[in-house]
Scaffold this active site. Structure first.
Site, PDB file in Angstrom:
ATOM      1  N   GLU A  60       0.839  -1.192   0.000  1.00  0.00           N
ATOM      2  CA  GLU A  60       0.000   0.000   0.000  1.00  0.00           C
ATOM      3  C   GLU A  60       0.879   1.249   0.000  1.00  0.00           C
ATOM      4  OE1 GLU A  60      -1.957  -1.123   3.548  1.00  0.00           O
ATOM      5  OE2 GLU A  60      -3.067  -2.720   2.537  1.00  0.00           O
ATOM      6  N   SER A 101      -5.843  -4.208   0.618  1.00  0.00           N
ATOM      7  CA  SER A 101      -6.366  -5.577   0.576  1.00  0.00           C
ATOM      8  C   SER A 101      -5.234  -6.522   0.932  1.00  0.00           C
ATOM      9  CB  SER A 101      -6.856  -5.925  -0.838  1.00  0.00           C
ATOM     10  OG  SER A 101      -7.867  -5.077  -1.276  1.00  0.00           O
ATOM     11  N   GLU A 102      -4.865  -6.558   2.202  1.00  0.00           N
ATOM     12  CA  GLU A 102      -3.689  -7.340   2.584  1.00  0.00           C
ATOM     13  C   GLU A 102      -3.841  -8.815   2.233  1.00  0.00           C
ATOM     14  OE1 GLU A 102      -5.065  -5.098   4.582  1.00  0.00           O
ATOM     15  OE2 GLU A 102      -3.494  -3.633   5.049  1.00  0.00           O
ATOM     16  N   PHE A 118       2.127  -1.901   9.036  1.00  0.00           N
ATOM     17  CA  PHE A 118       2.266  -2.234  10.452  1.00  0.00           C
ATOM     18  C   PHE A 118       2.038  -3.730  10.610  1.00  0.00           C
ATOM     19  CE2 PHE A 118       0.948   2.157  10.222  1.00  0.00           C
ATOM     20  CZ  PHE A 118       1.789   2.793  11.120  1.00  0.00           C
ATOM     21  N   ASP A 152       0.819  -5.273  12.829  1.00  0.00           N
ATOM     22  CA  ASP A 152      -0.507  -5.503  13.403  1.00  0.00           C
ATOM     23  C   ASP A 152      -1.538  -5.871  12.327  1.00  0.00           C
ATOM     24  OD1 ASP A 152      -0.025  -3.620  16.197  1.00  0.00           O
ATOM     25  OD2 ASP A 152       1.116  -3.144  14.410  1.00  0.00           O
ATOM     26  N   HIS A 170      -1.218  -0.524  16.258  1.00  0.00           N
ATOM     27  CA  HIS A 170      -0.127  -0.046  15.398  1.00  0.00           C
ATOM     28  C   HIS A 170       1.220  -0.122  16.105  1.00  0.00           C
ATOM     29  CE1 HIS A 170      -3.609   1.741  13.395  1.00  0.00           C
ATOM     30  NE2 HIS A 170      -2.870   1.926  12.326  1.00  0.00           N
TER      31      HIS A 170
END
Lengths: 325, 337, 375
Positions: free
Chosen positions: B29, B69-70, B93, B95, B139
């Protein structure tokens, strides 16, 4: 080229693959009952025209990603039937040396990226294979077979969007057998599946998965579109699931009448035989000969798998990494 | 030797490897940023500026800004790796890996084993980690123990600019899936970094300091705190060894055990939460294999078993620091004279 | 500065040293010391070394105790006769830091290396010293770099320019050794002399660097004023292939530490930093291949592949050869039977690195050799 224009050799090849899948699955079901297969299996019988109709349009360097119900896709993409049967029996001669089993059969050299134990696991992987082709400037395509259950996974939605914005050469082949496990897709899938593609501006088609020729022709168009660099297509393939969700599933959520009618009216093999017979493309005797050959191959595969050694114990700790540390 | 920042060192590693191998791509991203917009292109070069300049050098086919859209792009990286690319995916991150665990744990990490040794998955996933930026619970985590737990993954935590470059080059050249974790508070730290390309082997601890009294084992940013603690302790006449394992998987157990045996006193500093963390893991390895050499109980300096808080005073109390490390070392020294 | 009060200070070895740890005093307060006497051991991040005194007199006051760390230039002790009152010693100690500070920051003024274009090579060169005297070029050995001359360069640079050269594929020089042959390295040195505008130099080479220097003397005798050969390669059959193969193979700390320890008579002199620096060098892309090529041309199966004994016999330049008696890489026995015109020195408690292990003694030998050759 439409399916009806395929050469005699190609038609025989398609029939042989569909027949192989059917006999393979029926035999696995029988062997499961004997108790000699260690794990679980999810059988593809009834859906053969989908896998074969799509894969007849592919070459070896194209990739497919599959599902937990993956035996048919593996056979249609060229995986060795003996290796597959041995894998299901958990033997050292298995296609994954007994480490994967039914749900992880893969042969990367044949462009088969693996059956997959995770519903919705395949779509991102197929996007990756398509990205490889795009970056390296090849005209290979990737097909992800998934079920109607996976259409509700976030990975499918994310992957369809990614494929469309990147114009990836991917075909989303959604095999809708009417059930996600024991729940009817009509109960859990909102709206029409093809409209999900339409909403993204993605090409789509809905086809009868019992008709090899319908699947073949729709897939041919999708594959050609992808090879031209024009992006993905969603194929909604309606197809019957002859067995329950898993081997041993009592399948009591469908009535006996419904199941009998399905096997009687919606059989891709008899449909294929009728179509090629009516068009005088193949003779009954040609097809009967294939049936006999296939039966011999599957008998041989089971015999070899039963006789094969278990994996050696020291293979427990190998193949985790290429090199570690 | 040129002085460079941690960020620049990582950027150089990506430039080197993309330059030498056309199958290396980066995706994530805003790794370029500005795509489809009216203003500047390569506007961000990654949320932390690590991938700046790659778009201009290698073009949009190999430097790919993704949708948020990980699951899709991390899974695509896994699929690309197994079909011939060497993708480097960036997650802002660590997370956020909560939304793409499947692609990492069930797909990339498992291909080789479940396919009977036939798959090669040269996949790198870069992500920032770590508390101290007032970014609260979603985060700031240090999730490397979770990845370390999964066979099939390699896990890298560089602590210096030199290590960052050499370990990232190794990660890209490595044929296994690598989780590469960058502490965001180290990006602006500076150190000697050669201009040329070099790879640091995994599973090779860095011994930053050799002292006879106690061994401090630390990862990532905690290595700096450990070094600070040694300065405090040196003034008191306590001379410490500092070990940075650099990778939690593979873990350089030999160096950990050797240095533990040399001093007999061990303090392990881990920014992660304590349960099933690296400190607990390394403690067990030492207790099992070097028990006879111990002169004091192994001490762990970790975050508490809580999420990362927001308020500055709470976050400061959450993170280990040099003072707590020094105090733990003193305790081991006082245990048995 | 008060001539009656003389400071002993923390030395600076090489470019990067900022502080040192006084690991041991070899003399006590109240003892008389003489110039050249070993007075203390100083440990840096690179190496531990014995320091010889540069003054003589009564060691009146130790300021920095054993085990403590002090910055470069810091006052470690005071030499003064009993006639100087304690109060003056106190004032000297108190005022020293201030005076040292006022003298300016030496660290910033220290020369930095540069890269010179020498034919096809980009070579890293550190130049110290000036004057009209014939310059010295120092050439390190296989797998080494300019750091080899940590204790040598400054000492020799008091009288003349001293250039420390990193051979191709070593230290800060690019890995440009297509063949890895000795001739290629010798040509690189001649090209460096051209690039530095040096018509004629004293060449001092260690190990492989000794063979390179000798090779230059054979191919370009008019460029060589004299040769200083420290544990040189090329003058006998035997060489430790274990060392060379081990050096090539080692890519981790532990095996590299073991390999490098064979260089020294006392392995404790070697620091973790030295091991780390060698590993960092060997990790660079292109370096392992270049080193492999050089090694293949240097030796195989425990035998040297180069024989420069004829070249040595033929050279007209004055030659000094120095060997550590405990050399485990190239045995000191190779010093026996060299031509009579070669001056041979043996250092008792040194291994393959006499210029580091017995720096002061070797520096004296080299200084005398250079002075003799200048005449």
């Amino acid at each position: 080229m439409t399916g009806m224009q395929l050469s005699r050799e190609k038609l025989l090849e398609a029939y042989r693959m569909m027949r192989t899948i059917r006999v393979f699955e029926d035999r696995v079901s029988a062997e499961m009952a004997s108790g000699d297969i260690p794990g679980n299996t999810h059988l593809y019988a009834g859906q053969e025209a989908s896998a074969v109709g799509v894969c007849m349009n592919l070459v070896q360097s194209d990739n497919i990603a599959s599902t937990h119900r993956g035996h048919g896709h593996c056979i249609a993409k060229g995986c060795d039937v003996h290796g597959m049967m041995a894998e299901i029996f958990g033997k050292d001669t298995g296609i994954c040396r007994g480490k994967g089993g039914s749900m992880h059969i893969a042969d990367l050299s044949k462009g088969m990226l693996g059956a997959n134990g995770i519903v919705g696991g395949g779509p991102p992987l197929a996007c990756g294979a398509a990205m490889t082709a795009q970056v390296l400037g090849r005209d290979d395509v990737a097909v992800v077979f998934s079920g109607d259950g996976a259409i509700n996974q976030g990975t499918t939605a994310e992957s369809m969007n990614l494929a469309q914005v990147w114009k990836l050469p991917v075909i989303f082949a959604v095999e809708d057998n009417g059930f996600g496990e024991a729940t009817a897709s009509s109960f859990v899938v909102a709206g029409e599946i093809v409209k999900r593609a339409d909403a993204l501006g993605m090409a789509f088609a809905k086809v009868d998965g019992v008709d090899f020729f319908a699947v073949h022709d729709a897939a041919a168009e999708a594959v050609a579109r992808a090879r031209r660099g024009e992006g993905p297509t969603l194929l909604h393939i309606e197809t019957p699931r002859y067995y329950g969700h898993f081997s041993g599933d009592p399948d009591n959520y469908r009535t006996a009448e419904e199941k009998a009618a399905m096997r009687r009216d919606r059989d891709c093999l008899t449909t294929f035989r009728r179509r090629v017979g009516e068009a005088k493309l193949l003779a009954e005797s040609d097809l009967d000969a294939v049936d006999a050959e296939v039966q011999a191959v599957i008998d041989s595969a089971v015999k070899a798998a039963r006789a094969a050694p278990q994996p050696p114990l020291d293979s427990l700790t190998t193949d985790v990494y290429v090199r570690y540390p | 030797m040129p002085q460079k920042s941690f960020r620049q060192a990582l950027n150089e590693a990506l430039h080197h490897e993309m330059g030498r191998d056309p199958t290396v791509i980066v995706l994530g991203e805003d790794i370029a940023g500005g795509a489809g917009a009216s203003g500047q292109q390569d506007a961000w070069g990654g949320a932390f500026g690590v991938t700046k300049g790659l778009l201009g050098a290698f073009g949009p086919l190999r430097v790919r800004d993704t949708p948020i859209s990980e699951s899709a792009f991390v899974g695509a990286a896994a699929g690309a790796a197994v079909t011939g690319l060497r993708p480097v995916a960036e997650i802002m991150f660590v997370d956020f890996l909560g939304v793409c665990f499947d692609q990492i744990f069930n797909q990339a990490a498992k291909f080789r084993y479940m396919f009977g040794g036939k798959a090669v998955t040269p996949f790198v996933l870069r992500a920032t980690y770590g508390a101290g930026t007032r970014s609260a619970s979603q985060h700031s985590q240090a999730l490397y123990p979770i990845f370390t737990h999964v066979p099939g993954l390699k896990v890298v935590i560089p602590s210096s600019p030199y290590d960052a470059k050499g370990l990232l080059i190794q990660a890209i050249r490595d044929n296994d899936p690598v989780i590469f974790l960058e502490n965001k508070l180290l990006y602006d730290t500076v150190g000697e970094v050669p201009d040329g390309a070099y790879a640091i082997p995994f599973g090779e601890a860095n011994v930053l300091r050799e002292g006879g009294d106690a061994t401090i084992i630390a990862f990532g940013r905690m290595v700096h705190f450990a070094q600070e603690a040694t300065a405090i302790l040196a003034a008191e006449g306590i001379d410490c060894t500092v070990v940075d394992p650099r990778t939690t998987s593979p873990l350089d157990e030999d160096t950990i055990l050797e240095t533990a045996e040399e001093t007999g006193r061990v303090v392990i500093v881990d920014e992660a939460n304590p349960r099933c963390g690296m400190a607990a893991d390394i403690s067990s390895i030492i207790a099992e294999n070097a028990f006879g050499a111990l002169k004091a109980p192994i001490m762990k300096v970790t975050a508490p078993h809580t999420p990362v808080p927001y308020a500055p005073n709470l976050e400061a109390a959450y993170l280990p620091d040099a003072k707590r490390i020094a105090e733990a070392v003193r305790k081991t020294m006082a245990y048995r004279k | 500065m008060d001539a009656q009060l003389q400071p002993i200070t923390m030395p600076k070895w090489g470019m990067t040293m900022t502080e040192g740890r006084l690991s041991a005093w070899l003399v006590k307060e109240g003892e008389r010391i003489a110039t050249g006497q070993e007075i203390m051991e100083v440990e840096t991040e690179k190496i531990t070394n014995v320091v010889e005194g540069h003054v003589s007199g009564l060691l009146r006051r130790i300021v920095v105790e054993e085990g403590a760390t002090a910055p470069v230039g810091a006052l470690l002790a005071v030499v003064a006769e009993t006639s100087v009152p304690d109060s003056e010693v106190d004032a000297f100690v108190a005022g020293y830091a201030e005076r040292a500070g006022a003298a300016g920051d030496d660290a910033d003024a220290y020369p930095t290396p540069r890269v010179v274009e020498a034919g096809p090579h980009q070579l890293n060169v550190l130049s110290i010293g000036d004057g009209d005297a014939t310059p010295v070029v120092l050439i390190h050995g296989f797998g080494g770099d300019g750091g080899t001359w940590l204790f040598t360069q400054d000492a020799l640079a008091k009288d003349r320019p001293v250039h420390v050269l990193d051979l191709p594929a070593h230290g800060g020089s690019a890995p440009t050794v297509p063949s890895g042959k000795l001739d290629e390295l010798a040509e690189a040195v001649v090209a460096a002399l051209d690039a530095l505008g040096i018509a004629r130099a004293h060449l001092v080479g260690h190990s492989l660097g000794g063979a390179v220097a000798l090779s230059v003397a054979a191919s370009a005798p008019d460029r060589v004023a004299s040769l200083g050969l420290l544990a040189p390669a090329g003058l006998g059959g035997e060489i430790s292939s274990d060392y060379i193969d081990g050096f090539l193979a080692a890519d981790r700390r532990k095996p590299m530490k073991e390999v490098l320890s064979r260089l020294f008579a006392d392995p404790d002199a070697m620091s973790a930093e030295m091991v780390e620096n060698v590993l960092r060098f060997k990790r660079l892309d292109g370096v392992p291949e270049a080193l492999g090529a050089i090694a293949r041309n240097l030796a195989s199966g425990g035998r040297q592949a180069i024989d420069l004994r004829d070249a040595l016999a033929a050279t007209q330049a004055p030659v000094l050869a120095v060997w550590g008696e405990k050399d485990r890489v190239i045995p000191a026995a190779q010093a026996d039977g060299l031509p009579a015109n070669i001056k041979v020195e043996r250092v008792a408690d040194a291994g393959h690195m006499p210029m580091m292990e017995a720096a002061a003694a070797v520096n004296r030998m080299l200084a005398a050799h250079l002075a003799g050759a200048d005449r």
